[in-house]
Design an enzyme around this catalytic site. Structure first.
Site, mmCIF file in Angstrom:
data_model
loop_
_atom_site.group_PDB
_atom_site.id
_atom_site.type_symbol
_atom_site.label_atom_id
_atom_site.label_comp_id
_atom_site.label_asym_id
_atom_site.label_seq_id
_atom_site.Cartn_x
_atom_site.Cartn_y
_atom_site.Cartn_z
ATOM 1 N N PHE A 124 0.864 -1.179 0.000
ATOM 2 C CA PHE A 124 0.000 0.000 0.000
ATOM 3 C C PHE A 124 0.909 1.240 0.000
ATOM 4 O O PHE A 124 1.810 1.346 0.834
ATOM 5 C CB PHE A 124 -0.891 -0.037 1.236
ATOM 6 C CG PHE A 124 -1.998 0.971 1.212
ATOM 7 C CD1 PHE A 124 -3.060 0.827 0.329
ATOM 8 C CD2 PHE A 124 -1.985 2.065 2.062
ATOM 9 C CE1 PHE A 124 -4.090 1.766 0.299
ATOM 10 C CE2 PHE A 124 -3.008 3.001 2.032
ATOM 11 C CZ PHE A 124 -4.067 2.846 1.157
ATOM 12 N N ARG A 367 -12.047 -5.170 -7.228
ATOM 13 C CA ARG A 367 -11.759 -5.820 -5.954
ATOM 14 C C ARG A 367 -13.058 -6.059 -5.174
ATOM 15 O O ARG A 367 -13.875 -5.160 -5.038
ATOM 16 C CB ARG A 367 -10.826 -4.891 -5.174
ATOM 17 C CG ARG A 367 -10.330 -5.445 -3.880
ATOM 18 C CD ARG A 367 -9.341 -4.506 -3.238
ATOM 19 N NE ARG A 367 -10.016 -3.462 -2.469
ATOM 20 C CZ ARG A 367 -9.410 -2.721 -1.541
ATOM 21 N NH1 ARG A 367 -8.119 -2.878 -1.302
ATOM 22 N NH2 ARG A 367 -10.064 -1.808 -0.876
HETATM 23 C C1 PLP Z 1 -6.182 0.785 4.065
HETATM 24 C C2 PLP Z 1 -4.739 0.646 4.318
HETATM 25 C C3 PLP Z 1 -4.067 1.599 5.087
HETATM 26 C C4 PLP Z 1 -4.809 2.817 5.549
HETATM 27 O O1 PLP Z 1 -4.028 3.763 6.145
HETATM 28 P P1 PLP Z 1 -4.696 5.030 6.820
HETATM 29 O O2 PLP Z 1 -3.572 5.750 7.418
HETATM 30 O O3 PLP Z 1 -5.660 4.507 7.850
HETATM 31 O O4 PLP Z 1 -5.410 5.803 5.785
HETATM 32 C C5 PLP Z 1 -2.730 1.360 5.389
HETATM 33 N N1 PLP Z 1 -2.100 0.263 4.929
HETATM 34 C C6 PLP Z 1 -2.735 -0.651 4.171
HETATM 35 C C7 PLP Z 1 -2.005 -1.863 3.701
HETATM 36 C C8 PLP Z 1 -4.069 -0.470 3.833
HETATM 37 O O5 PLP Z 1 -4.690 -1.358 3.059
#
Ligand code: PLP
Length: 408
Positions: A124, A367
């Site tokens: 991510f 997804r």
């Molecule tokens: C959804 C997601 C986040 C979200 O991060 P926020 O700081 O809460 O916006 C982080 N890491 C992963 C792998 C995610 O899928």
């Protein structure tokens, strides 16, 4: 399929299916609980009483009278069993990104001379950005090496300081073997940080059993805490007395209300709390988590795999244009199924228009998150049928479905 939720109910076994405990319209197939969990039915009244009764009437006395001060701890105690964490090893608050910064900074203090933070280029993006930002901040030679997903595990060697991975890939749903990868990291003398954004609340996570060092995760996905819900972090007990928090806030001080001029860390996991907790969102998350009180996570995992297999079979049979992006083998997937199609965005808009909600992830991923708490075999079949109608009738082929919104 041998054990759909409906069958389980008929057999009188433990029923996971509890759609009536969510506010979801009957005709909706919601396959996006991995992006934003739906609203648990008991949350609005609980929130209303927290606003009017606690904030409205108790005012500042609420910190004691309504036990706001203890609320992050209460929520943490509910999350710990869901992720296989021992009591008093989880802190709740902030966003996943901020928590990742906090545990990365803590890990940096444990790594000796090594300077490489190893991750997955398909991770991510926020996780990579946070690691890059932290490396720039601490300087001292820290760098992030983000390798292609399939090369990461082989690259864990004695040059690596920190391995930072997400257990379930947000695009493909591919699930890493937490135990094996954690062992590989430790054998190489590295620290491992797991992101459980797509794991917590979806299947049993075994942080303590696997020997993980640190973890972070999300409150608004499978845990249904609401948009922007507080996130969580985990610190293994062997580290919590050693690490020193980069965000040394007063709520993590040994005695916040002594108002001392210098920082003295609170005991164990307490020091990871930084500032005043967001009580209203914390209240919503605490209430939402009551839904998990009697959920058998192993049964939830089996049911989700069964529904995922059913969806894959139906889509592959009726929509050969869609390419499966997730592992075909259920044990290698998290609680999601993804497909690729060059017109993925428009196809998803056409689905949403027909009450089947999933999401699109650039560049071409459709997804679908699967949550057996409110999704059953009938919903899965319906989603597959509607998708097939959209593909065969080219119902996605409209300008309106190509207009990209700010949030996809
Ligand atoms: C959804 C997601 C986040 C979200 O991060 P926020 O700081 O809460 O916006 C982080 N890491 C992963 C792998 C995610 O899928």
């Amino acid at each position: 399929m041998s054990h759909s939720s409906a069958d389980q109910t008929r057999e009188g076994g433990t029923s996971l299916y509890r759609r009536d405990r969510f506010l979801l319209e009957d005709e909706l197939v919601y396959l996006d609980g991995n992006s934003l969990g739906p609203l648990p039915r008991s949350v609005p009244d609980r929130l209303a009483s927290a606003v009017r009764g606690e904030w409205g009437r108790s005012l500042v006395k609420g910190w004691n009278e309504a036990e706001w001060f203890d609320l992050p701890g209460k929520v943490a105690r509910r999350i710990e069993p869901l992720i296989g964490a021992d009591p008093e090893t989880v802190a709740v608050g902030d966003s996943t990104s901020v928590n990742l910064f906090k545990v990365l900074a803590a890990a940096v203090g444990l790594v000796g001379q090594r300077r490489r933070i190893l991750s997955d280029a398909g991770n991510f993006p926020s996780d990579l950005y946070v690691a890059q930002g932290l490396s720039r901040l601490v300087k001292d030679g820290f760098e992030v090496a983000a390798l292609p997903s399939e090369e990461v595990e082989a690259a864990i060697d004695d040059t690596v300081a920190i391995v930072m991975l997400t257990e379930v890939d947000y695009r493909t749903g591919r699930r890493r073997n937490m135990k094996a990868v954690t062992e590989a990291a430790h054998d190489a003398g590295a620290i491992i940080i797991w992101d459980l954004a797509h794991s917590a609340g979806a299947f049993p996570v075994r942080l303590s059993e696997c020997g993980a060092d640190f973890a972070v995760g999300c409150g608004y996905k499978f845990l249904n805490g609401g948009p922007g819900a507080p996130a969580f972090l985990y610190v293994a007990p062997r580290h919590s007395d050693v690490v020193s928090p980069a965000i040394a806030g007063w709520m993590g001080h040994a005695e916040p209300f002594a108002f001392e001029p210098s920082y003295r860390p609170g005991e164990g996991i307490k020091k990871m709390q930084a500032g005043t907790p967001p009580i209203l969102s914390m209240t919503a998350l605490n209430e939402a988590l009551t839904l998990y009180e009697d959920v058998d996570l192993a049964a939830l995992e089996r049911e989700s795999q069964c529904l995922g297999d059913m969806f894959i079979s139906a889509v592959m049979q009726h929509c050969p244009d869609l390419e499966l992006a997730s592992p075909r083998t259920a044990a290698e997937r998290g609680s999601q199924v993804s497909f690729r199609h060059p017109e993925g965005y428009a196809i998803m808009q056409a689905l949403i228009d027909r009450n089947v909600i999933g999401d699109f992830r650039a560049p071409d991923i459709l997804r679908f998150g699967i949550t057996p708490l409110y999704t059953n075999a009938t919903d899965i079949q319906r989603a597959a049928t509607v998708l097939s109608e959209i593909i065969h009738g080219r119902l996605w082929d409209r300008d309106a479905y190509r207009v990209r919104a700010a949030v996809t």
